[in-house]
Design a protein around this motif. Structure first.
Motif, mmCIF file in Angstrom:
data_model
loop_
_atom_site.group_PDB
_atom_site.id
_atom_site.type_symbol
_atom_site.label_atom_id
_atom_site.label_comp_id
_atom_site.label_asym_id
_atom_site.label_seq_id
_atom_site.Cartn_x
_atom_site.Cartn_y
_atom_site.Cartn_z
ATOM 1 N N GLU A 115 0.821 -1.199 0.000
ATOM 2 C CA GLU A 115 0.000 0.000 0.000
ATOM 3 C C GLU A 115 0.865 1.262 0.000
ATOM 4 N N GLN A 116 1.976 1.222 0.746
ATOM 5 C CA GLN A 116 2.873 2.365 0.756
ATOM 6 C C GLN A 116 3.449 2.617 -0.635
ATOM 7 N N LEU A 117 3.783 1.549 -1.347
ATOM 8 C CA LEU A 117 4.323 1.700 -2.690
ATOM 9 C C LEU A 117 3.273 2.274 -3.635
ATOM 10 N N ILE A 118 2.015 1.807 -3.468
ATOM 11 C CA ILE A 118 0.933 2.322 -4.315
ATOM 12 C C ILE A 118 0.705 3.809 -4.056
ATOM 13 N N GLN A 119 0.790 4.208 -2.793
ATOM 14 C CA GLN A 119 0.506 5.594 -2.436
ATOM 15 C C GLN A 119 1.667 6.533 -2.790
ATOM 16 N N ASN A 120 2.901 6.073 -2.624
ATOM 17 C CA ASN A 120 4.044 6.981 -2.717
ATOM 18 C C ASN A 120 4.965 6.723 -3.906
ATOM 19 N N GLY A 121 4.778 5.622 -4.618
ATOM 20 C CA GLY A 121 5.681 5.307 -5.713
ATOM 21 C C GLY A 121 5.511 6.223 -6.904
#
Length: 726
Positions: A588-594
């Motif tokens: 989820e962090q990658l989806i939000q910040n990538g």
């Protein structure tokens, strides 16, 4: 335990259907559920299985059911891990999925000493091992040196596993390990034939010659040690003899072909005589050595020894006699009549052999004759009548020999030739395929009747096996007819499960195999017309649980089982839950910040067994890597590499904004500082990025066929996640 306590079968069936419901529910990838809901469902399934295990652990009468729920908890964790891959488009049927599941399975197997967990752990290990070497999404080729290292390592590893299973007294698992070990050895040696190692130059030539010599020496030493002091199970000898035959026959025939061309008869016939002589001497030795063993050991020894040598002898005889016919009539001629003559001669001579020590000769000739009979039928493909013509003598031989084991051969052959003729006749007259399914089901019913009449004879069991096979093959059509056939099949199976006619393993095991095969082999072929499959399976599961609660538990006797540690299982459950939640959080962090980027792709459409439908993606940057690897004088690096990206002049629209389409600027070794890049792994011109799988809802594949770009999120360290297709 199950065979002694049939009142628990409804509970076990309830668990099986519950697993099927959960797996199919997640594999369907329903678009109405967002990611948080799916993660919550994963955790709920894990906690439900844990609750069942803890609940039954405290019971005096049903403590053994806690082990079943432990087993189910491992399956639930596998489903949860697969669902994470489905949500974030990763590891479709890859080794990572099975490796992650293997860890709790091994831990629980060690803590509980529960045999099904041993089997599950071994199965997961094999999937992990071989999918790591041969990924489903990538075609890899290995050099001779790499193959030598891989398969020699696999032989040593499975040899150690074989010894381990023997020490913990898991005999059947040791047999499976031995089969895998011998398969690796024969594959490696047959890949580098003995003739080629001597006659031509190759890499590691001396090593392969040494391996050939060591393998032959090992089989000879094992045979002598076994016959002088038979301590191992007869199945061990059967496995060694079978694979040694599969090693010797191709090597000898290949050598003959290289030296004298197609006339392998000159080698095959002496080899067949040597095998017959070995079988006669071997059976006499077995008879002498069986004096110190029980009758069961002797019976198994003779059965396995005869079966293996008859199989190998049949291979030799078929190729040798076919070569002999080719020598006489020319290899481009019509062998039809020759096949029929050879069949009659082989069967007649085989039936004429009466000596007990010549049993392998007798069986080999008869099986070879039957093979040539069907060769005759196939060679007369334009005509229907040969199949019916052959059926008549096969039926007569079945009647004449119906009290002997050979009757199984002729009864099975008669069924096959008759069905072949009927189905061929229907095909010639363009009859609907649905009629063929009813023909198969009728054959199943007829064989079931023969079984009921002759259940205590060998032919009765063969009829039963054929009835199961024909019934399974008839369950292929959609529609109400199919539902009726499915219902009839299930009624028959449940009858055999709850009201068994025989107590032998040759009866019980095929019943369970047919039942499991019904839900695995035919898994995606059902035509449930009224309800979704997952809901149907869940309702059936509830039905069986209800049967057990109303009837089964009242007639259950207490069974003592090893009590596992609640604390250790709780720790494993915490680790499983933490893995699911932490992995989801990282994605989820990658989806939000990538960094968002678009890549060109070319999709195809396979299916993952647990995770459901997905699109297999091939990216433009992967094609660039392959082209540079094959056509450039400066090949790109292999192993762990980074793909440096640069924006092109084109872009696509996504969520109201223009997303640039990125191209590969350069392929460099991992660890070099750069801007936007993708992590990858290169091998022999194949680049793997880890974003090759995009999971889609069931039966929506056509909606994604026109997609040309993938929207991905890329982290600063090069990790990427596939968000959607455009």
């Amino acid at each position: 335990m199950i065979t002694q306590k049939r009142r628990d079968i409804p509970y076990l069936l309830g668990l099986i259907f519950f697993i099927a419901a959960v797996v199919y529910f997640f594999a369907s990838n329903w678009p109405g559920f967002d990611r948080p809901v799916k993660i919550g469902l994963c955790m709920s399934i894990l906690l439900l299985c844990a609750s069942g295990a803890f609940f039954y652990r405290r019971s005096h009468t049903f403590a053994y059911l806690s082990n079943w729920w432990l087993f189910l908890s491992v399956i639930a964790f596998a489903v949860a891990t697969a669902l994470l891959g489905q949500m974030y488009n990763s590891h479709a049927d890859s080794y990572i999925l099975f490796l992650v599941t293997l860890i709790p399975s091994v831990l629980l197997a060690v803590f509980t000493r529960y045999r099904p967990l041993y089997w599950l752990s071994f199965f997961l290990f094999e999937l992990t091992f071989w999918l790591k070497l041969y990924p489903t999404s990538t075609f890899l080729t290995y050099t001779d040196g790499e193959q030598l290292l891989i398969y020699f390592g696999a032989i040593v590893l499975h040899g150690a596993i074989y010894v381990f299973w023997r020490k913990v007294q898991e005999q059947k698992l040791s047999f499976v390990s031995l089969i895998v070990m011998q398969s690796c050895a024969v594959y490696l040696l047959n890949k580098h034939m003995l003739y080629d190692t001597f006659a031509s130059e190759m890499d590691y030539r001396a090593v392969f010659i040494l391996l050939h010599i060591l393998y032959i020496a090992f089989i000879v030493i094992f045979w002598r040690a076994f016959m002088n002091a038979p301590k191992s199970h007869p199945f061990d000898l059967a496995v060694h003899l079978l694979f040694f035959g599969l090693y010797v026959v191709p090597n000898v025939f290949y050598m003959t072909f290289q030296l004298i061309g197609e006339f392998i008869f000159y080698t095959g016939f002496p080899m067949l005589l040597l095998l017959f002589a070995f079988s006669i001497i071997g059976l006499r030795k077995i008879k002498l050595s069986s004096a110190g063993h029980d009758r069961k050991w002797a019976r198994y020894m003779v059965t396995f020894f005869t079966g293996v040598l008859a199989f190998i002898g049949t291979l030799i005889a078929v190729f040798s006699l076919s070569s002999f016919v080719g020598m006489i009539f020319g290899f481009s001629g019509n062998f039809s009549l020759s096949f029929l003559v050879l069949a009659v001669l082989c069967v007649s001579v085989g039936l004429a052999v009466k000596k007990e020590a010549w049993l392998v000769v007798r069986m080999t000739l008869q099986i070879t004759g039957i093979v040539f009979l069907f060769s005759y039928i196939i060679s007369e493909w334009p005509h229907v009548w040969p199949a019916f013509f052959i059926t008549t003598p096969l039926v007569l031989l079945t009647v004449l020999l119906f009290k002997k084991k050979e009757a199984i051969l002729y009864y099975t052959a008669a069924n096959a030739s008759l069905l072949y003729g009927i189905l061929h006749l229907l095909s010639e007259n363009h009859v609907s395929l649905s009629i063929s399914t009813w023909v198969l089901f009728s054959a199943a019913a007829g064989n079931a009747v023969v079984f009921l009449l002759l259940k205590n004879l060998p032919i009765g069991l063969s009829a039963f096996w054929l009835s199961l096979v024909f019934a399974l093959y008839s369950l292929t059509e959609k529609g109400w007819d199919s539902l009726l056939l499915h219902a009839a099949f299930l009624v028959c199976i449940f009858w055999h499960l709850f009201k068994p006619i025989l107590e032998t393993r040759l009866y019980r095991w095929p019943v369970w195999a047919a039942f499991i095969g019904f839900f695995i082999w035919k898994y995606y072929e059902y035509a449930w017309l009224l309800l979704h499959k997952s809901l149907t399976f869940l309702l059936i599961s509830v039905l069986f649980f209800t049967i057990w609660f109303v009837w089964g538990r009242k007639h259950t006797t207490p069974v003592s089982v090893k009590k596992w540690s609640a604390g250790l299982f709780a720790a494993i459950l915490v680790l499983q839950s933490a893995f699911v939640l932490v992995t989801a959080w990282q994605k989820e962090q990658l989806i939000q910040n990538g960094e968002i980027a678009a890549l060109e792709l070319a999709p195809v459409d396979p299916r993952s067994f647990i995770q459901g439908d997905y699109v297999q993606l091939g990216y433009d940057v992967q094609a660039d890597y392959n082209d540079q690897f094959l056509n450039s004088s400066t090949a790109p690096p292999e192993g762990k590499i980074d793909v440096i990206l640069k924006p092109s002049s084109t872009s696509i629209e996504y969520n109201g904004q223009k997303i640039p389409v990125y191209k590969a600027e350069e392929f460099v070794e991992a660890g070099i500082k750069k801007e936007l890049f993708l992590k990858g792994k290169g091998q022999y011109g194949t680049l793997t990025l880890g974003i090759e799988h995009f999971f889609i809802p069931e039966n929506t594949g056509t909606e994604w066929e026109e997609k040309t770009h993938a929207i991905v999120r890329i982290a600063q360290n090069g990790d990427a996640i596939l968000e959607t297709l455009r």
